[in-house]
Design a protein around this motif. Structure first.
Motif, mmCIF file in Angstrom:
data_model
loop_
_atom_site.group_PDB
_atom_site.id
_atom_site.type_symbol
_atom_site.label_atom_id
_atom_site.label_comp_id
_atom_site.label_asym_id
_atom_site.label_seq_id
_atom_site.Cartn_x
_atom_site.Cartn_y
_atom_site.Cartn_z
ATOM 1 N N LEU A 136 36.291 -94.827 -33.530
ATOM 2 C CA LEU A 136 37.172 -93.734 -33.937
ATOM 3 C C LEU A 136 36.376 -92.637 -34.635
ATOM 4 O O LEU A 136 36.542 -91.449 -34.328
ATOM 5 C CB LEU A 136 38.265 -94.267 -34.861
ATOM 6 C CG LEU A 136 39.191 -93.235 -35.510
ATOM 7 C CD1 LEU A 136 39.927 -92.416 -34.458
ATOM 8 C CD2 LEU A 136 40.177 -93.934 -36.457
ATOM 9 N N VAL A 137 35.508 -93.019 -35.571
ATOM 10 C CA VAL A 137 34.702 -92.034 -36.298
ATOM 11 C C VAL A 137 33.828 -91.233 -35.331
ATOM 12 O O VAL A 137 33.715 -89.997 -35.452
ATOM 13 C CB VAL A 137 33.817 -92.724 -37.361
ATOM 14 C CG1 VAL A 137 32.861 -91.719 -38.006
ATOM 15 C CG2 VAL A 137 34.674 -93.381 -38.434
ATOM 16 N N ASN A 138 33.220 -91.901 -34.370
ATOM 17 C CA ASN A 138 32.359 -91.212 -33.405
ATOM 18 C C ASN A 138 33.149 -90.199 -32.571
ATOM 19 O O ASN A 138 32.664 -89.094 -32.286
ATOM 20 C CB ASN A 138 31.684 -92.219 -32.478
ATOM 21 C CG ASN A 138 30.662 -93.081 -33.191
ATOM 22 O OD1 ASN A 138 30.220 -92.746 -34.291
ATOM 23 N ND2 ASN A 138 30.278 -94.188 -32.583
ATOM 24 N N THR A 139 34.348 -90.585 -32.192
ATOM 25 C CA THR A 139 35.192 -89.679 -31.403
ATOM 26 C C THR A 139 35.617 -88.474 -32.231
ATOM 27 O O THR A 139 35.584 -87.329 -31.748
ATOM 28 C CB THR A 139 36.434 -90.424 -30.871
ATOM 29 O OG1 THR A 139 36.011 -91.514 -30.054
ATOM 30 C CG2 THR A 139 37.316 -89.497 -30.046
ATOM 31 N N ILE A 140 35.994 -88.697 -33.475
ATOM 32 C CA ILE A 140 36.356 -87.606 -34.377
ATOM 33 C C ILE A 140 35.153 -86.678 -34.589
ATOM 34 O O ILE A 140 35.295 -85.442 -34.592
ATOM 35 C CB ILE A 140 36.840 -88.158 -35.735
ATOM 36 C CG1 ILE A 140 38.181 -88.879 -35.596
ATOM 37 C CG2 ILE A 140 36.926 -87.044 -36.781
ATOM 38 C CD1 ILE A 140 39.359 -87.999 -35.309
ATOM 39 N N THR A 141 33.969 -87.255 -34.750
ATOM 40 C CA THR A 141 32.752 -86.462 -34.947
ATOM 41 C C THR A 141 32.485 -85.566 -33.748
ATOM 42 O O THR A 141 32.103 -84.399 -33.901
ATOM 43 C CB THR A 141 31.547 -87.383 -35.204
ATOM 44 O OG1 THR A 141 31.795 -88.176 -36.383
ATOM 45 C CG2 THR A 141 30.274 -86.577 -35.407
ATOM 46 N N GLU A 142 32.686 -86.104 -32.549
ATOM 47 C CA GLU A 142 32.526 -85.296 -31.336
ATOM 48 C C GLU A 142 33.517 -84.135 -31.328
ATOM 49 O O GLU A 142 33.169 -83.008 -30.948
ATOM 50 C CB GLU A 142 32.719 -86.160 -30.090
ATOM 51 C CG GLU A 142 31.567 -87.088 -29.766
ATOM 52 C CD GLU A 142 31.804 -87.801 -28.444
ATOM 53 O OE1 GLU A 142 31.985 -87.118 -27.418
ATOM 54 O OE2 GLU A 142 31.816 -89.046 -28.439
ATOM 55 N N CYS A 143 34.736 -84.415 -31.726
ATOM 56 C CA CYS A 143 35.753 -83.356 -31.778
ATOM 57 C C CYS A 143 35.332 -82.256 -32.756
ATOM 58 O O CYS A 143 35.496 -81.059 -32.480
ATOM 59 C CB CYS A 143 37.102 -83.935 -32.210
ATOM 60 S SG CYS A 143 37.907 -84.981 -30.985
ATOM 61 N N LEU A 144 34.776 -82.648 -33.898
ATOM 62 C CA LEU A 144 34.324 -81.677 -34.894
ATOM 63 C C LEU A 144 33.137 -80.875 -34.380
ATOM 64 O O LEU A 144 33.081 -79.648 -34.535
ATOM 65 C CB LEU A 144 33.944 -82.400 -36.195
ATOM 66 C CG LEU A 144 35.102 -82.997 -37.000
ATOM 67 C CD1 LEU A 144 34.569 -83.943 -38.077
ATOM 68 C CD2 LEU A 144 35.938 -81.890 -37.641
ATOM 69 N N ASP A 145 32.186 -81.564 -33.760
ATOM 70 C CA ASP A 145 30.996 -80.893 -33.238
ATOM 71 C C ASP A 145 31.349 -79.866 -32.169
ATOM 72 O O ASP A 145 30.695 -78.816 -32.062
ATOM 73 C CB ASP A 145 30.019 -81.918 -32.652
ATOM 74 C CG ASP A 145 29.367 -82.795 -33.724
ATOM 75 O OD1 ASP A 145 29.421 -82.409 -34.913
ATOM 76 O OD2 ASP A 145 28.813 -83.853 -33.372
ATOM 77 N N GLN A 146 32.383 -80.160 -31.387
ATOM 78 C CA GLN A 146 32.799 -79.238 -30.324
ATOM 79 C C GLN A 146 33.881 -78.272 -30.796
ATOM 80 O O GLN A 146 34.429 -77.518 -29.996
ATOM 81 C CB GLN A 146 33.291 -80.048 -29.113
ATOM 82 C CG GLN A 146 32.205 -80.904 -28.473
ATOM 83 C CD GLN A 146 32.696 -81.686 -27.272
ATOM 84 O OE1 GLN A 146 33.577 -81.232 -26.524
ATOM 85 N NE2 GLN A 146 32.115 -82.856 -27.048
ATOM 86 N N GLN A 147 34.172 -78.310 -32.105
ATOM 87 C CA GLN A 147 35.152 -77.417 -32.725
ATOM 88 C C GLN A 147 36.518 -77.489 -32.030
ATOM 89 O O GLN A 147 37.166 -76.477 -31.771
ATOM 90 C CB GLN A 147 34.630 -75.976 -32.728
ATOM 91 C CG GLN A 147 33.338 -75.819 -33.526
ATOM 92 C CD GLN A 147 32.855 -74.381 -33.594
ATOM 93 O OE1 GLN A 147 33.199 -73.534 -32.768
ATOM 94 N NE2 GLN A 147 32.027 -74.101 -34.589
ATOM 95 N N LEU A 148 36.927 -78.717 -31.766
ATOM 96 C CA LEU A 148 38.221 -78.942 -31.121
ATOM 97 C C LEU A 148 39.320 -79.220 -32.137
ATOM 98 O O LEU A 148 40.504 -79.096 -31.820
ATOM 99 C CB LEU A 148 38.124 -80.121 -30.140
ATOM 100 C CG LEU A 148 37.148 -79.945 -28.969
ATOM 101 C CD1 LEU A 148 37.050 -81.246 -28.175
ATOM 102 C CD2 LEU A 148 37.593 -78.798 -28.070
ATOM 103 N N ILE A 149 38.909 -79.636 -33.349
ATOM 104 C CA ILE A 149 39.877 -79.918 -34.405
ATOM 105 C C ILE A 149 39.461 -79.200 -35.687
ATOM 106 O O ILE A 149 38.327 -78.726 -35.811
ATOM 107 C CB ILE A 149 40.009 -81.433 -34.686
ATOM 108 C CG1 ILE A 149 38.677 -82.020 -35.152
ATOM 109 C CG2 ILE A 149 40.536 -82.169 -33.461
ATOM 110 C CD1 ILE A 149 38.755 -83.492 -35.550
ATOM 111 N N LYS A 150 40.384 -79.124 -36.628
ATOM 112 C CA LYS A 150 40.108 -78.449 -37.889
ATOM 113 C C LYS A 150 38.966 -79.161 -38.622
ATOM 114 O O LYS A 150 38.877 -80.385 -38.598
ATOM 115 C CB LYS A 150 41.374 -78.444 -38.754
ATOM 116 C CG LYS A 150 42.522 -77.659 -38.122
ATOM 117 C CD LYS A 150 43.840 -77.892 -38.843
ATOM 118 C CE LYS A 150 44.986 -77.200 -38.113
ATOM 119 N NZ LYS A 150 46.301 -77.497 -38.716
ATOM 120 N N PRO A 151 38.086 -78.400 -39.288
ATOM 121 C CA PRO A 151 36.922 -79.008 -39.952
ATOM 122 C C PRO A 151 37.314 -79.934 -41.099
ATOM 123 O O PRO A 151 38.366 -79.767 -41.722
ATOM 124 C CB PRO A 151 36.131 -77.789 -40.457
ATOM 125 C CG PRO A 151 37.133 -76.678 -40.543
ATOM 126 C CD PRO A 151 38.120 -76.927 -39.450
#
Length: 204
Positions: A136-151
């Motif tokens: 889960l953490v890795n998936t969330i990190t990918e979302c953050l890196d690709q600016q898909l979710i709020k920081p």
């Protein structure tokens, strides 16, 4: 079959029988009211025989707990081919809810039942549980890196997502949605819509 192979198979069969009995008794009686003697009586073994396989009740619970996380982890690995991490996050939530609904007994033992987790503390690393959360953490990190979710902090966001979905699963498993006068099918729709609402509010 060689005598050695037969003995090994018998040993595995006994261990499986002990775990199955313990799982049922934990669910029926609760952790505190289940003892090694209860388990032994249930499968018509002596307590001494149980101790040949497990040093204490905590260890049996740990094995059951670990196996549940292994099952959940295998479900998550089927999502590896989803390239977009936000899409993967949504499917993770659906997979988690589906796991809870299809395995309510395991879910209860893993996440709801009151029981000491001292056995986990005896291990330097809790592989199955850590792997499930790290996915889960890795998936969330990918979302953050690709600016898909709020920081934000990936672990804080991960804990928030897990808590939200766990709440939905727990309410469904413990049949709390019945107080809303909705049937099982409507409950599943409500779970899905709630999950989609969460993901929509994470988006930038």
């Amino acid at each position: 079959m060689a005598i050695k192979d037969r003995k090994e198979r018998d040993k595995l069969d006994r261990r499986k029988l002990i775990i199955e009995s313990a799982t049922r008794l934990f669910l029926e009686q609760g952790y505190d009211k289940t003892s090694i003697r209860n388990i032994a009586d249930d499968i018509e073994y002596s307590p001494a025989t149980i101790y040949l396989y497990f040093k204490e009740k905590d260890e049996i619970f740990y094995v059951i707990h670990e196996h549940g996380f292994e099952l959940l982890g295998k479900e998550f690995t089927t999502l590896n081919d989803i390239i977009n991490p936000l899409d993967r996050l949504l499917e993770m939530g659906k997979t988690y809810l589906k796991f809870g609904m299809e395995n309510p007994d395991y879910y209860d033992l893993m996440f709801i039942m009151r029981a000491p987790l001292a056995e986990i503390e005896c291990h330097s690393k809790w592989d199955a549980g850590d792997n499930a959360f790290q996915y889960l953490v890795n998936t969330i990190t990918e979302c953050l890196d690709q600016q898909l979710i709020k920081p934000g902090d990936p672990k804080v966001i991960s804990m928030s997502v897990w808590s939200f979905v766990h709440g939905l699963a727990s309410l469904h498993i413990r049949e709390r949605f019945k107080s809303l006068d909705i049937d099982d099918e409507q409950s599943k729709i409500l779970l899905s819509q709630s999950l989609e609402y969460l993901i929509a509010n994470l988006r930038i």
